[in-house]
Design a protein around this motif. Structure first.
Motif, PDB file in Angstrom:
ATOM      1  N   ALA A 110      -6.615  -9.341   6.105  1.00  0.00           N
ATOM      2  CA  ALA A 110      -5.927  -9.602   7.372  1.00  0.00           C
ATOM      3  C   ALA A 110      -6.898 -10.115   8.426  1.00  0.00           C
ATOM      4  O   ALA A 110      -6.547 -10.962   9.261  1.00  0.00           O
ATOM      5  CB  ALA A 110      -5.214  -8.348   7.865  1.00  0.00           C
ATOM      6  N   ALA A 111      -8.140  -9.600   8.417  1.00  0.00           N
ATOM      7  CA  ALA A 111      -9.135 -10.050   9.392  1.00  0.00           C
ATOM      8  C   ALA A 111      -9.477 -11.519   9.187  1.00  0.00           C
ATOM      9  O   ALA A 111      -9.671 -12.266  10.150  1.00  0.00           O
ATOM     10  CB  ALA A 111     -10.389  -9.187   9.292  1.00  0.00           C
ATOM     11  N   VAL A 112      -9.564 -11.944   7.938  1.00  0.00           N
ATOM     12  CA  VAL A 112      -9.817 -13.364   7.658  1.00  0.00           C
ATOM     13  C   VAL A 112      -8.682 -14.218   8.217  1.00  0.00           C
ATOM     14  O   VAL A 112      -8.903 -15.249   8.850  1.00  0.00           O
ATOM     15  CB  VAL A 112      -9.970 -13.593   6.144  1.00  0.00           C
ATOM     16  N   ARG A 113      -7.478 -13.765   7.992  1.00  0.00           N
ATOM     17  CA  ARG A 113      -6.316 -14.495   8.497  1.00  0.00           C
ATOM     18  C   ARG A 113      -6.317 -14.521  10.027  1.00  0.00           C
ATOM     19  O   ARG A 113      -6.014 -15.547  10.639  1.00  0.00           O
ATOM     20  CB  ARG A 113      -5.040 -13.824   7.976  1.00  0.00           C
ATOM     21  N   HIS A 114      -6.688 -13.403  10.638  1.00  0.00           N
ATOM     22  CA  HIS A 114      -6.697 -13.322  12.103  1.00  0.00           C
ATOM     23  C   HIS A 114      -7.695 -14.302  12.715  1.00  0.00           C
ATOM     24  O   HIS A 114      -7.442 -14.868  13.788  1.00  0.00           O
ATOM     25  CB  HIS A 114      -7.034 -11.895  12.523  1.00  0.00           C
ATOM     26  N   ARG A 115      -8.814 -14.488  12.044  1.00  0.00           N
ATOM     27  CA  ARG A 115      -9.851 -15.370  12.590  1.00  0.00           C
ATOM     28  C   ARG A 115      -9.581 -16.847  12.338  1.00  0.00           C
ATOM     29  O   ARG A 115     -10.280 -17.704  12.893  1.00  0.00           O
ATOM     30  CB  ARG A 115     -11.210 -14.994  11.970  1.00  0.00           C
ATOM     31  N   ALA A 116      -8.603 -17.170  11.533  1.00  0.00           N
ATOM     32  CA  ALA A 116      -8.324 -18.574  11.225  1.00  0.00           C
ATOM     33  C   ALA A 116      -7.888 -19.319  12.480  1.00  0.00           C
ATOM     34  O   ALA A 116      -7.129 -18.803  13.306  1.00  0.00           O
ATOM     35  CB  ALA A 116      -7.244 -18.662  10.153  1.00  0.00           C
ATOM     36  N   TRP A 131      -6.185   0.118   1.560  1.00  0.00           N
ATOM     37  CA  TRP A 131      -6.075  -0.258   2.969  1.00  0.00           C
ATOM     38  C   TRP A 131      -7.287  -1.089   3.402  1.00  0.00           C
ATOM     39  O   TRP A 131      -7.157  -2.043   4.171  1.00  0.00           O
ATOM     40  CB  TRP A 131      -5.966   0.987   3.855  1.00  0.00           C
ATOM     41  N   GLY A 132      -8.453  -0.731   2.913  1.00  0.00           N
ATOM     42  CA  GLY A 132      -9.639  -1.504   3.256  1.00  0.00           C
ATOM     43  C   GLY A 132      -9.526  -2.950   2.800  1.00  0.00           C
ATOM     44  O   GLY A 132      -9.873  -3.877   3.546  1.00  0.00           O
ATOM     45  N   GLU A 133      -9.037  -3.160   1.586  1.00  0.00           N
ATOM     46  CA  GLU A 133      -8.885  -4.529   1.082  1.00  0.00           C
ATOM     47  C   GLU A 133      -7.871  -5.306   1.911  1.00  0.00           C
ATOM     48  O   GLU A 133      -8.073  -6.484   2.239  1.00  0.00           O
ATOM     49  CB  GLU A 133      -8.468  -4.501  -0.387  1.00  0.00           C
ATOM     50  N   VAL A 134      -6.754  -4.662   2.253  1.00  0.00           N
ATOM     51  CA  VAL A 134      -5.727  -5.338   3.050  1.00  0.00           C
ATOM     52  C   VAL A 134      -6.272  -5.674   4.436  1.00  0.00           C
ATOM     53  O   VAL A 134      -6.021  -6.768   4.971  1.00  0.00           O
ATOM     54  CB  VAL A 134      -4.462  -4.463   3.133  1.00  0.00           C
ATOM     55  N   VAL A 149       0.877  -1.173   0.000  1.00  0.00           N
ATOM     56  CA  VAL A 149       0.000   0.000   0.000  1.00  0.00           C
ATOM     57  C   VAL A 149       0.913   1.221   0.000  1.00  0.00           C
ATOM     58  O   VAL A 149       1.635   1.450   0.974  1.00  0.00           O
ATOM     59  CB  VAL A 149      -0.941   0.049   1.218  1.00  0.00           C
ATOM     60  N   PRO A 150       0.916   2.021  -1.058  1.00  0.00           N
ATOM     61  CA  PRO A 150       1.813   3.192  -1.088  1.00  0.00           C
ATOM     62  C   PRO A 150       1.319   4.282  -0.160  1.00  0.00           C
ATOM     63  O   PRO A 150       0.159   4.311   0.267  1.00  0.00           O
ATOM     64  CB  PRO A 150       1.736   3.640  -2.554  1.00  0.00           C
TER      65      PRO A 150
END
Length: 577
Positions: A449-455, A442-445, A249-250
């Protein structure tokens, strides 16, 4: 990228910006963090809490200064750990911090404006007693205690986050050290790498900077690690592998804060074509003395170049001497550190960037957005991602001061129409990095990341027989991983901790067995002697890691290993007989 509707730009949840402090002479990282946070407020309707952990007692004054400059807006709050532990109201005045040496240790007392003890920080002692932090109420009764600073920090972050989801973007590399170990059920952690990650010149294989090792040697400890340029992300993948959580994300274009500012193109005709400006901290890494030398060389070639330097730092005395020695006192101005330094880009013709390394220098976007032509060393990272050579700026070989001077001369001697095209192209290039596009990314990232966090984490696994061999110029590793699901990926981490050398490689996993063979270049990079070995198992968004410990490579050639093995087996057989 087409932005989502405003209310969908960011996922639902609290937005936290985690940094260590807000320094008075704030640099590019702090400026980028505050600008990103303002854009979250303005475009996504979010409220953002900037969390700081330093012990300064004058945060009310810090907020006043930022508000006066337009950098702190409604919906964007700066919160400080010790300020909130003291519990002083905003108008109570600053607290105090007192450090006292006592028998076998140091006691740091954080007191309220009324003098009462709020926090006692007992530093580690030589007799093995660990650090202890105790919070007190206004009657100085202990109400909370932590056995480490990081435990205190984590509890505060949990309190700030509340019960709902939260997204913590970690900008400071100091804060990243403990945030890599903060695992809270409702807090998604994202670390932004604002600067180069390597300490040496080797690229992409090089030792990690000491300040980056804790966070980057195990990037899976964050739900996402965000880089400012694709080149840096690619270099990190080459060195450390890709665990699936790396993103780009620039920074957004840091245009003037005042939206009513006049169109800068109208002032282009009045710019001195040979005027040069540098905005940088006066440190060794920024190499501002190269800019001084370039101006001297340009003037020696008949170009009436002038230079304004905005910034402060330990190199000031050296720069003063260089200016005096080159007879440039009449044409070089030291303007010091100024919060409005970027406005100088609207007046100067060119800017020079002479650093040894960068992340994605905001200073270039600041210059280009104001029509100031950038001339930059082609260093990692950033300049080549922002500048199209000869179209909207110029890239020169790192350290080539004569090339800097030649580029200054080239711009100064261009016909006015050609210079105008350069400036227009620079503005157009900077406009690609608009706030809306960056916030949408940033919203997409954050959603990913939230999906990964909930794994759900993978079950713990064990490392069976581990062999590390180096009979020649290629290191070979084999190991058994017990309890790893079929089809999972494996990253092998090989680390020489004292030097910051870390290499991670994907390895094949077949029937629970890992085999890895490095190239001669990778083997040479790791060097001689023992290595710390670890494994990361990846199954989609699920992961687990284990450290196998320190292993010394077997450097014997195959015939000697076979002979030694046969003798060992024969010895065991004789003992059994």
């Amino acid at each position: 990228m087409t932005p989502r509707e405003d209310h969908e730009l960011l996922p639902h949840g609290r937005q936290l910006a985690v940094t260590w402090s807000i320094p008075d002479a704030a640099g590019g990282m702090t400026g980028a963090m505050l600008r990103r946070s303002r854009s979250f407020v303005r475009l996504a309707g979010a409220e953002v809490d900037v969390l700081t952990f330093d012990a300064r007692t004058d945060y009310p004054a810090v907020r006043e200064r930022l508000e006066a400059r337009g950098e702190l807006v409604p919906g964007l709050r700066i919160r400080n750990l010790y300020e909130e532990l003291r519990g002083d109201p905003a108008d109570a005045g600053p607290g105090t911090v007192v450090s006292r040496e006592v028998a076998r240790g140091v006691r740091v007392e954080h007191r309220r404006a009324d003098g009462s003890l709020a926090v006692l920080d007992e530093q580690p002692r030589n007799d093995g007693v660990r650090r202890r932090i105790t919070a007190f109420d206004r009657e100085e009764r202990p109400v909370r205690r932590w056995e480490s600073a990081w435990a205190c920090y984590a509890d505060w972050i949990a309190d700030v986050s509340g019960d709902g989801p939260a997204f913590a973007i970690v900008d400071s590399k100091t804060a990243a050290r403990f945030m890599a170990r903060v695992h809270l059920p409702e807090v998604v952690t994202l670390h932004v790498v604002h600067n180069a990650h390597l300490s040496g010149r080797g690229r992409p294989l090089g030792p990690l900077r000491a300040s980056r090792r804790d966070a980057l040697s195990r990037p899976e400890r964050f739900d996402a690690v965000v880089f400012l340029t694709e080149r840096q992300r690619a270099d990190v993948v080459t060195l450390l592998g890709d665990g699936g959580n790396l993103a780009v994300v620039p920074n957004a274009t840091p245009a003037p804060i005042d939206p009513a500012a006049p169109e800068p193109a109208a002032d282009d005709a009045t710019r001195d074509p040979a005027s040069v400006v540098v905005v940088a901290g006066l440190t060794g890494r920024k190499r501002v003395h190269h800019a001084v030398e370039a101006v001297a060389l340009a003037r020696a070639n008949g170009v009436p170049a002038t230079l304004r330097i905005f910034g402060s730092g330990p190199e000031r005395a050296r720069l003063d001497a260089a200016v005096h020695d080159r007879g440039l006192a009449e044409v070089v101005e030291f303007a010091g550190h100024r919060t409005d330094a970027a406005e100088a880009f609207a007046e100067a013709s060119v800017t020079l960037l002479t650093s040894t390394s960068e992340g994605a220098p905001l200073v270039l976007l600041e210059a280009m957005s104001r029509g100031c032509v950038p001339i930059a060393y082609d260093i990692p990272y950033g300049p080549a991602d922002l500048i199209e050579h000869g179209v909207d700026g110029f890239l020169v070989a790192p350290g080539d001061v004569q090339a800097l001077a030649d580029a200054v001369r080239h711009v100064a001697e261009l016909p006015e129409a050609d210079r105008a095209r350069l400036r227009a192209a620079a503005r157009a290039a900077a406009a690609r990095f608009g706030d809306a596009e960056v916030v949408a990314r940033w919203g997409e990232v954050q959603r990913r990341a939230a999906v990964r966090h909930r794994a759900v984490p993978l079950p713990a696994f064990e490392v069976g027989r581990l062999r590390l061999r180096r009979p020649g110029d290629r290191l070979r590793l084999s190991a058994r991983l017990e309890g790893v699901p079929d089809g999972a990926g494996v990253l092998v981490r090989l680390e020489r901790r004292a030097s910051g050398v870390v290499l991670r490689r994907r390895a094949e996993l077949r029937r629970g067995r890992v085999e890895l063979r490095l190239t001669p270049e990778e083997t040479a990079f790791l060097g001689e002697g023992s290595l710390h070995v670890g494994f990361v198992v990846l199954d989609g968004d699920r992961r687990a890691e284990v450290t196998a410990g320190r292993v010394h490579p077997d450097t014997r050639p195959l015939p000697r290993r076979v002979t030694a093995g046969a003798r060992s087996r024969l010895g065991r057989a004789r003992r059994r007989g």
